[in-house]
Every structure is written in structure tokens, then in C-alpha cells.
Design an enzyme around this catalytic site. Structure first.
Site: not given
Length: 576
Positions: A50, A99
Site C-alpha cells: 500500500c 534496502h
């Protein structure tokens, strides 16, 4: 390893851009297929949640890879490349690994420390495996990311640093009150039956709501979730399933509604929410209005018995030398803010006008211009200011105070991306809406736990270990090819020996063969062990090339060994 990630998230892009760039399940599959079909990429995986959209790929050229992945993201998201590019970030090789590991630990989440991202990474890997777009590199990377995330949650208190997006959203809905006290006895409507909606339903059940109604486009999934809630041992909640067309009626009965679907359009329009509130209260749900606060300066002037200064556009502006349309709204044309940056001649005219005199054009009077004339005019203006005194002014537009909002009768939590609930609902009286955008604003000031530093150290160590393992794995096919070549040399020499000594018995032949093999193994052992160690260190990629050059190894033989290893690995691999 040439790992590349191109993406955007709540940290790099506004929610409005993320909303438009979101990818449904079909678009994700097509993006994966098109990525591996592109020239620079050999493997691909998409991580879409989301609040993030990231495309991972194993590429053979960095710049070409960035250009291709960015273009593909733009094409499949429907957002133009020129518009999307300012919000994209790029990570390469070790930075890309760092990351993903940070994402897996919840360090890059909107709510720091949330654990839902692990399930989303697992789904991303499974999707890439099903489409055969994940090879050795991405399989290793994503499975290691899952292990790092689990380690962070088990070895540290990162769970205390944040909550799930659902819990955080409910806290925002309750406006700081205890969620369990706020939720107790309420009727809840959950729209959607996916992982996020299921988590929301379970959280509401544990918080003590009296009833949960589940609505979903696939009614069977809604029934299954309702059954799980009803049969749960840790809750005592009445749960039932309804079809999607029953949502308007159920919304009229509900106190709180959570929506998280994969719909591309709005699930709850502002009109639908208005109708539900009116059906519940019998009173119209109107948009909030704001009232203007009496300007502080005008109040003070009235109390002192003075006449307020005119604002731009008033009748008292007659003969004002200013270009009135250019004066900012809310500023007094007599104040210094209105004349900032003005040339000296107009300054003097303005000063004379403000003092009640007549504006004059000193340039025309003296016939002079330039620095000397400007200095004279500025001096005259200073004298006027000394005589008249400082001119009061309003420095800012009139402040606005909002009318008190009525207590909400309907609480809405929108966790979908793109949004399920019309943003116009924010302005409706009697409704409190919390969506991804408001959660992003609220989480910006959320405190960080001390455990975050420990998780960062875990991530740094795991990135180092992953890089070493990948570099060591890179040289393995070369070492295997070298040992294979050595075995061929041994076999050839033994065959030649048998031709020269045809009467050699089996016992002596076996002894000679074993002796030659031991000699070759001992000669190769130290160099191959050492080259693996050296290759695992930063900058060790060149040792494989050196080994191939020194022993004149055939490149195709090395490549065939690598393909065989990858094929075996793929057969034995599955999601962590």
C-alpha cells in the site's frame, strides 16, 4: 552480482502519486514478464504494497537497466515517465541488498517495526517463482531478506518500536483514546477479505467490538473470514458475511468501517457516506464550514478608539501611488510589506501619500535621476517617516478558526491503495476518516525505539555476509570446471599408461590411479580454498577471471556448470 532496484514509496512520493501508480495483481504479472523479456534484465521480482512499488532485477548494464526498469514502471502504472521520474529511487548491488533487508525488518515502513511486510515479501517471491522470473540471485536475496526480518523481530524489541498499520490506524481513529475502550461494544464493517482486511477484522475482534460484518466481492471468502472470527478461541464476537451490494445498508448500522480492497475505483463515495450518516442520525451530513476570526490588529484599533487602516482596495486608497492589484490580499497598502522592493521615487510618493500630503514626482521636478537622485529621495522618505512615525499594518492575512466539529457517529479506516473511500469524506461533519495519507502524516512524528539501532547493525552484518556468499558462489563454477579439467587430465594419463603397460594388473592399476588423483587434489586444494576466500572479499570478483586465464579454462564449460547448478537449485527451492 548486478542487482538493481527501482521504485517509489511513501518516503519518496506523495500518497496521490503512489495511489495512481499502484499495480493490481494482473499488472504485476505483466510487469514481471515484460521485465525479463527486456534486454538488460535476466531476473525480476515486484514488491507492491500500500505504500511502495519496487521492481528488482538482475541486470547486465546499470544505466540501461535503470532506463528500462523506470520505463516499464511508468508504462504499467499508467503514470507518465516524466511525472514519475522525480519520485523514483535507485539502489544498486550492496545498496539494493541493504534496502530490501531494511524493508524486511520494518525500518522503511510507514509504521516502523511492523511485521506485515514479511508476508508481502514472501508473496512477492512466490509470484516471481510461479512465473519463473526469479533465478538464483533473487531467490537467494528474498529468502535471505525473510530470514533477516525474522531475526530482527526475534532478537530485538523492534516490535515495540511500532505496530501494524491496522493498529496504528485504529489509534488514529480513536484520537488517542485507549483502542480497546473505544472499540468495546461497537459494530464494525470490514470491506475486503484479503490479508490486510483479515488482520483488521482480527484486531477489531480482539479489541472487543460486539459485531463484525465482512463484505467481499467473492462471497465465499467473506464467509470463510467470518467463520474464522466466530470460531476463534481468543475472541467472543458475532461475525457474519454479506455480499458487496449490502454495504450501503450495513454502513448505516456500523460504528466503524475498515476498507482494504483491490478495487481500482472508489468503494465508498462521499454521497454513499452522506446517505449512511443521514440514515443513521436522521440529520444531514454537511461539509464543515469555517468562520473568520476578527483580525487582532482591528480589535486592538477599535479598543484604542482609533480608525483602522485601510486595506488594499478600500475607498481610502484614492490617489495611492501603488499598483493596487499587485498588493497581496490582507496587507495594508500603507504598511512596509506592501512597498518592499520599490524604487526610491515611488517610495517617496508613497511616504508623502501616507503622511496625508500630496504625491509628487521628484524626478520630474529636479530633472535628475540615477544614484544621487535615489539617495536624495531615500533621505526625504526617512525624514517623512521620522515625522509621521511607524505606520501600523496587518502583516498576514486574517487567520481562520475552524468551527467545532460534531462528535463523529461513523469512523472510517481506509487502508487501500488506491484509496477505497472518497477523500471528500474528510470534510463531512459527523465522520472521521483515516486513510493512508493521514497515516503518513501522523507517522512522521512517531518516536523511534532504541532497538532500531540494533536492527540496523543486524542489517549491516547480514548485507556483508550476503555479499560475501554471492561473491564466493560466483567463483564456484570456475573451481568446479578446474577440478573437472584436472579429472580429465588424470583419466587421460591413466589411459596412456595402460597403453604402454598392457600387462598391468588391476591392483597396481588402481593404486597408481589413486596416487595420481591424490597428487592432483593436494596440488589444487590450497589454491581453490584460498581463491574462494579471496573471492568472498570486496573486490574479489576478478579472481574467477584470473583462475580461468591461468588454467586456460573454457568459458562455455564454466557457463554450463553454472547453468547446471542453477537448474538443480531451482528444483529444490521454495518460499521460506
Amino acid at each position: 552480482m548486478s542487482l538493481l532496484v527501482v521504485g517509489l514509496s511513501h518516503r519518496s512520493a506523495p500518497v496521490s502519486v503512489l495511489e495512481r501508480a499502484s499495480l493490481n495483481a494482473g499488472a504485476q504479472l505483466k510487469l514481471l514478464q515484460d521485465t525479463v523479456a527486456a534486454e538488460p534484465a535476466a531476473e525480476a521480482a515486484v514488491l507492491a504494497t500500500c505504500n511502495r512499488i519496487e521492481l528488482y532485477a538482475d541486470v547486465d548494464k546499470f544505466h540501461a537497466g535503470v532506463a528500462e526498469l523506470s520505463t516499464l514502471l511508468a508504462q504499467h502504472s499508467g503514470v507518465g515517465l516524466e511525472e514519475l521520474t522525480p519520485y523514483l529511487y535507485v539502489h544498486y548491488e550492496d545498496r539494493a541488498v541493504h534496502h530490501l533487508f531494511s524493508v524486511a525488518c520494518g525500518l522503511d515502513s510507514m509504521v516502523v517495526g511492523e511485521g506485515q511486510i514479511l508476508g508481502q515479501i514472501k508473496d512477492s517471491l512466490a509470484r516471481a517463482q510461479d512465473l519463473h522470473t526469479a533465478g538464483r540471485l533473487l531467490n537467494d536475496l528474498f529468502q535471505q531478506a525473510l530470514r533477516v526480518g525474522k531475526r530482527a523481530h526475534s532478537e530485538t524489541g523492534i516490535d515495540r518500536a511500532g505496530q501494524s498499520l491496522v493498529t496504528f490506524g485504529l489509534e488514529q481513529l480513536s484520537a488517542g483514546a485507549d483502542v480497546q475502550q473505544w472499540a468495546r461494544g461497537k459494530r464494525a464493517l470490514v470491506i475486503g477479505a484479503g490479508s490486510m482486511s483479515s488482520l483488521a477484522a482480527a484486531t477489531l475482534a480482539r479489541a472487543g467490538v460486539a459485531e463484525i460484518v465482512v463484505a467481499n466481492r467473492t462471497f465465499e471468502r467473506a464467509e470463510r473470514l467470518a467463520r474464522i472470527l466466530s470460531e476463534g478461541d481468543d475472541t467472543d464476537v458475532l461475525a457474519r458475511a454479506v455480499p458487496m451490494d449490502s454495504v450501503p445498508g450495513e454502513l448505516t448500522r456500523a460504528d466503524v468501517a475498515v476498507s482494504c480492497t483491490g478495487a481500482t475505483g472508489l468503494v465508498l463515495t462521499a454521497d454513499a457516506v452522506v446517505a449512511s450518516v443521514e440514515g443513521r442520525t436522521g440529520a444531514p451530513a454537511v461539509a464543515d464550514t469555517a468562520v473568520r476570526e476578527t483580525p487582532v490588529r482591528e480589535t486592538a484599533v477599535r479598543e484604542a478608539g482609533e480608525t483602522p487602516l485601510p486595506g488594499a482596495g478600500s475607498a481610502a486608497d484614492e490617489n495611492c501611488p501603488l499598483d493596487l492589484p499587485s498588493v497581496p490580499s490582507g496587507f495594508s497598502v500603507m504598511g512596509e510589506a506592501a512597498v518592499a522592493g520599490m524604487d526610491a521615487a515611488t517610495l517617496e510618493q508613497h511616504g508623502a501619500w501616507a503622511a496625508g500630503g500630496t504625491a509628487v514626482d521628484r524626478t520630474r521636478e529636479t530633472g535628475r535621476s540615477g544614484p544621487e537622485a535615489d539617495a536624495e529621495l531615500i533621505g526625504a522618505l526617512a525624514a517623512t517617516a521620522t515625522r509621521v512615525g511607524r505606520i501600523p499594518e496587518r502583516r498576514r492575512p486574517e487567520p481562520v478558526v475552524e468551527a467545532p466539529r460534531p462528535e463523529p457517529v461513523l469512523f472510517l479506516l481506509d487502508l487501500a491503495m488506491p484509496r477505497d473511500v472518497d477523500a471528500a469524506v474528510h470534510r463531512l461533519a459527523g465522520v472521521r476518516l483515516v486513510d493512508i495519507e493521514s497515516l503518513a502524516d501522523a507517522s512522521a512524528d512517531a518516536p523511534m525505539a532504541a532497538d532500531v539501532d540494533m536492527v540496523r547493525r543486524i542489517v549491516a552484518d547480514e548485507v556483508t555476509a550476503f555479499g560475501a556468499a554471492q561473491r564466493a558462489a560466483h567463483i564456484t563454477p570456475t573451481v568446479v570446471a578446474l577440478r573437472s579439467m584436472a579429472a580429465d587430465v588424470v583419466a587421460g594419463e591413466i589411459a596412456r599408461l595402460e597403453g604402454r603397460l598392457p600387462g598391468l594388473d588391476d591392483k597396481h592399476r588402481a593404486e597408481i590411479t589413486q596416487t595420481v588423483k591424490r597428487v592432483v587434489d593436494k596440488l589444487l586444494h590450497a589454491p581453490t580454498v584460498r581463491v574462494k576466500q579471496l573471492a568472498a572479499e570486496p573486490g574479489g570478483a576478478g579472481y574467477a577471471d584470473a583462475l580461468r586465464t591461468l588454467f586456460d579454462l573454457d568459458q562455455e564449460t564454466v557457463a554450463s556448470v553454472s547453468r547446471a547448478e542453477n537448474s538443480t537449485t531451482e528444483k529444490n527451492r521454495g518460499p521460506a
